[in-house]
Design a protein around this motif. Structure first.
Motif, PDB file in Angstrom:
ATOM      1  N   UNK A 197      20.211  29.841  28.841  1.00 29.66           N
ATOM      2  CA  UNK A 197      19.614  31.122  28.469  1.00 29.66           C
ATOM      3  C   UNK A 197      19.817  32.142  29.583  1.00 29.66           C
ATOM      4  N   UNK A 198      20.788  31.868  30.453  1.00 29.85           N
ATOM      5  CA  UNK A 198      21.049  32.754  31.579  1.00 29.85           C
ATOM      6  C   UNK A 198      21.792  34.005  31.157  1.00 29.85           C
ATOM      7  N   UNK A 199      22.140  34.849  32.126  1.00 25.87           N
ATOM      8  CA  UNK A 199      22.832  36.100  31.815  1.00 25.87           C
ATOM      9  C   UNK A 199      24.247  35.854  31.307  1.00 25.87           C
ATOM     10  N   UNK A 200      24.752  36.827  30.572  1.00 29.66           N
ATOM     11  CA  UNK A 200      26.134  36.769  30.109  1.00 29.66           C
ATOM     12  C   UNK A 200      27.031  37.093  31.295  1.00 29.66           C
ATOM     13  N   UNK A 201      28.022  36.228  31.555  1.00 31.95           N
ATOM     14  CA  UNK A 201      28.885  36.392  32.717  1.00 31.95           C
ATOM     15  C   UNK A 201      30.211  37.015  32.294  1.00 31.95           C
ATOM     16  N   UNK A 202      30.487  38.179  32.847  1.00 37.20           N
ATOM     17  CA  UNK A 202      31.782  38.836  32.680  1.00 37.20           C
ATOM     18  C   UNK A 202      32.580  38.569  33.946  1.00 37.20           C
ATOM     19  N   UNK A 203      33.754  37.977  33.796  1.00 34.54           N
ATOM     20  CA  UNK A 203      34.527  37.554  34.966  1.00 34.54           C
ATOM     21  C   UNK A 203      35.757  38.413  35.154  1.00 34.54           C
ATOM     22  N   UNK A 204      35.972  38.853  36.384  1.00 32.10           N
ATOM     23  CA  UNK A 204      37.192  39.570  36.755  1.00 32.10           C
ATOM     24  C   UNK A 204      38.133  38.544  37.378  1.00 32.10           C
ATOM     25  N   UNK A 205      39.263  38.287  36.710  1.00 32.81           N
ATOM     26  CA  UNK A 205      40.205  37.279  37.176  1.00 32.81           C
ATOM     27  C   UNK A 205      41.246  37.866  38.105  1.00 32.81           C
ATOM     28  N   UNK A 206      41.632  37.092  39.117  1.00 29.33           N
ATOM     29  CA  UNK A 206      42.639  37.515  40.085  1.00 29.33           C
ATOM     30  C   UNK A 206      43.718  36.454  40.228  1.00 29.33           C
ATOM     31  N   UNK A 207      44.926  36.897  40.484  1.00 27.89           N
ATOM     32  CA  UNK A 207      46.040  36.023  40.830  1.00 27.89           C
ATOM     33  C   UNK A 207      46.286  36.158  42.323  1.00 27.89           C
ATOM     34  N   UNK A 238      41.884  29.398  30.102  1.00 25.31           N
ATOM     35  CA  UNK A 238      42.428  30.650  29.564  1.00 25.31           C
ATOM     36  C   UNK A 238      42.772  31.612  30.703  1.00 25.31           C
ATOM     37  N   UNK A 239      41.926  31.662  31.736  1.00 26.15           N
ATOM     38  CA  UNK A 239      42.224  32.496  32.899  1.00 26.15           C
ATOM     39  C   UNK A 239      43.527  32.027  33.540  1.00 26.15           C
ATOM     40  N   UNK A 240      43.681  30.710  33.659  1.00 29.73           N
ATOM     41  CA  UNK A 240      44.896  30.156  34.257  1.00 29.73           C
ATOM     42  C   UNK A 240      46.120  30.461  33.400  1.00 29.73           C
ATOM     43  N   UNK A 241      46.001  30.366  32.076  1.00 29.73           N
ATOM     44  CA  UNK A 241      47.121  30.694  31.188  1.00 29.73           C
ATOM     45  C   UNK A 241      47.507  32.167  31.324  1.00 29.73           C
ATOM     46  N   UNK A 242      46.516  33.034  31.517  1.00 30.82           N
ATOM     47  CA  UNK A 242      46.790  34.452  31.730  1.00 30.82           C
ATOM     48  C   UNK A 242      47.599  34.657  33.000  1.00 30.82           C
ATOM     49  N   UNK A 243      47.221  33.929  34.070  1.00 33.49           N
ATOM     50  CA  UNK A 243      47.938  34.028  35.341  1.00 33.49           C
ATOM     51  C   UNK A 243      49.359  33.506  35.214  1.00 33.49           C
ATOM     52  N   UNK A 244      49.527  32.419  34.462  1.00 34.36           N
ATOM     53  CA  UNK A 244      50.858  31.842  34.266  1.00 34.36           C
ATOM     54  C   UNK A 244      51.774  32.836  33.568  1.00 34.36           C
ATOM     55  N   UNK A 304      36.853  27.015  49.499  1.00 36.74           N
ATOM     56  CA  UNK A 304      38.094  26.284  49.759  1.00 36.74           C
ATOM     57  C   UNK A 304      38.542  26.308  51.209  1.00 36.74           C
ATOM     58  N   UNK A 305      37.978  27.170  52.028  1.00 41.11           N
ATOM     59  CA  UNK A 305      38.381  27.372  53.428  1.00 41.11           C
ATOM     60  C   UNK A 305      39.790  27.960  53.544  1.00 41.11           C
ATOM     61  N   UNK A 306      40.324  28.492  52.433  1.00 43.68           N
ATOM     62  CA  UNK A 306      41.640  29.116  52.465  1.00 43.68           C
ATOM     63  C   UNK A 306      41.504  30.619  52.692  1.00 43.68           C
ATOM     64  N   UNK A 307      42.446  31.164  53.452  1.00 42.76           N
ATOM     65  CA  UNK A 307      42.562  32.613  53.593  1.00 42.76           C
ATOM     66  C   UNK A 307      43.777  33.043  52.789  1.00 42.76           C
ATOM     67  N   UNK A 308      43.551  33.777  51.708  1.00 40.01           N
ATOM     68  CA  UNK A 308      44.639  34.134  50.802  1.00 40.01           C
ATOM     69  C   UNK A 308      45.267  35.456  51.207  1.00 40.01           C
ATOM     70  N   UNK A 309      46.544  35.620  50.876  1.00 41.91           N
ATOM     71  CA  UNK A 309      47.276  36.840  51.198  1.00 41.91           C
ATOM     72  C   UNK A 309      47.390  37.738  49.988  1.00 41.91           C
ATOM     73  N   UNK A 310      48.513  37.627  49.264  1.00 43.60           N
ATOM     74  CA  UNK A 310      48.777  38.490  48.109  1.00 43.60           C
ATOM     75  C   UNK A 310      47.752  38.254  47.004  1.00 43.60           C
ATOM     76  N   UNK A 311      47.143  39.328  46.517  1.00 46.24           N
ATOM     77  CA  UNK A 311      46.149  39.253  45.442  1.00 46.24           C
ATOM     78  C   UNK A 311      46.381  40.413  44.481  1.00 46.24           C
ATOM     79  N   UNK A 312      46.289  40.139  43.182  1.00 47.88           N
ATOM     80  CA  UNK A 312      46.289  41.220  42.200  1.00 47.88           C
ATOM     81  C   UNK A 312      45.339  40.873  41.064  1.00 47.88           C
ATOM     82  N   UNK A 313      44.723  41.909  40.508  1.00 43.05           N
ATOM     83  CA  UNK A 313      43.764  41.692  39.425  1.00 43.05           C
ATOM     84  C   UNK A 313      44.519  41.361  38.139  1.00 43.05           C
ATOM     85  N   UNK A 314      43.986  40.377  37.403  1.00 44.55           N
ATOM     86  CA  UNK A 314      44.615  39.919  36.167  1.00 44.55           C
ATOM     87  C   UNK A 314      44.057  40.607  34.934  1.00 44.55           C
ATOM     88  N   UNK A 315      42.746  40.415  34.731  1.00 40.95           N
ATOM     89  CA  UNK A 315      42.136  40.781  33.458  1.00 40.95           C
ATOM     90  C   UNK A 315      40.633  40.608  33.612  1.00 40.95           C
TER      91      UNK A 315
END
Length: 326
Positions: free
Chosen positions: A90-100, A229-235, A65-76
């Protein structure tokens, strides 16, 4: 004896939020590929190049995105089986760490994002039932709730792990009792709608409820994988956090009018707030202080400019805006 070894990949998701002119917006990334829906900025964690998850996240955000973000916190951590699959995958199972991540939208950020196949979009495009600033959305009683109740009636009973049946969960989540809408239940509402097969993601994921009624309206704009769902968690998280931490000021310029502050709070909560009550709340919370300057940006009577009073962070452990609806 043959054994199948599951391969797991750790991904990093960013919900980047800004508010401009009363519109709560998130950055979406057009990744292309088989699933053409837009998604959140996302990339894998590379332990050889990323010292921490957060540093990896910031790297992917800047690259996409070319953005430099400031405040960050882990969601879930999102790790449900099948959450990141595509047809024939048939690729690997992806576990995602979501951030706000909270930021301030600059005037030229639209052009910068467009050069990186990214854009700002109102989060109410994805959750139109969450915007109550003009009153209870008509689509709730006209379209969404009838479809949700009808779909739920065709589904087998839920396991009683929560102690509540599906009808009771719907009643509580969607405020079907007068005056009982809870803005922090955004994730509960989305998961009920998904579980009933009423979003495009449920049909794409092969949910039996969606496959049984493929012509039902699919509410809200879809996203890639489980990014909505990640976005709903952040909301839900941000709406709750504003009540006990002064994170709203991460979305504000250095100086602002009280009207601009109120419009930003309303944009996040999706609720209209009484002007005098809001100003009394801000005054009693001692979160802002006057700068002595005024603004004529609205073209009317000059309005006093304020700034966040940072000393509050040393004075109270949980300074926030305990706002309520109209």
């Amino acid at each position: 004896m043959n054994q199948t070894t599951a391969t797991i990949e750790i991904g990093l998701n960013a919900v980047i939020v800004a508010v401009r002119e009363g519109v709560p917006q998130v950055v979406t990334f057009a990744g292309g590929g088989e699933d053409e829906a837009e998604g959140l900025p996302f990339g894998p964690f590379d332990p050889l190049h990323h010292r921490t998850f957060e540093s990896g996240l910031r790297t992917w955000v800047e690259e996409q995105t070319a953005l430099t973000i400031g405040y960050v916190e882990q969601l879930y951590t999102f790790g449900d089986r099948g959450r990141h699959m595509t047809s024939g995958d048939s690729g690997p199972h992806v576990v995602s760490v979501g951030y706000l991540a909270l930021t301030r939208k600059s005037a030229d950020s639209e052009d910068v994002l467009s050069q990186h196949h990214s854009s700002w979009r109102s989060w109410y495009d994805y959750f139109p039932w969450e915007d109550w600033r003009d009153g209870r959305p008509a689509m709730l009683d006209r379209d969404l709730l009838p479809a949700l109740h009808a779909a739920s009636g065709r589904m087998p009973p839920e396991a009683p792990h929560s102690g509540l049946g599906r009808a009771e969960r719907i009643r509580l989540a969607f405020g079907e009792d007068e005056g009982s809408w809870d803005e922090e239940r955004a994730l509960d509402r989305y998961e009920l709608i998904y579980g009933a097969g009423l979003v495009q993601e449920a049909l794409r994921d092969g949910r039996p409820e969606a496959l049984a009624c493929p012509d039902l309206p699919k509410f809200g704009r879809p996203m890639r994988f489980d990014h909505r769902r990640v976005l709903a968690t952040a909301l839900s998280r941000l709406r709750g956090k504003l009540k006990y931490r002064p994170v709203i000021f991460e979305l504000m310029p250095d100086t602002f009018t009280l009207t601009e502050l109120q419009q930003t709070v309303e944009a996040i909560f999706g609720r209209h707030l009484h002007k005098q009550n809001f100003r009394r709340l801000v005054e009693n919370a001692e979160l802002v202080e006057p700068t002595g300057a005024t603004s004529t940006a609205t073209g009317g009577r000059p309005a006093a400019l304020f700034r966040f009073r940072r000393e509050i962070l040393k004075e109270r452990p949980a300074p926030g805006l305990r706002v309520g609806g109209r």
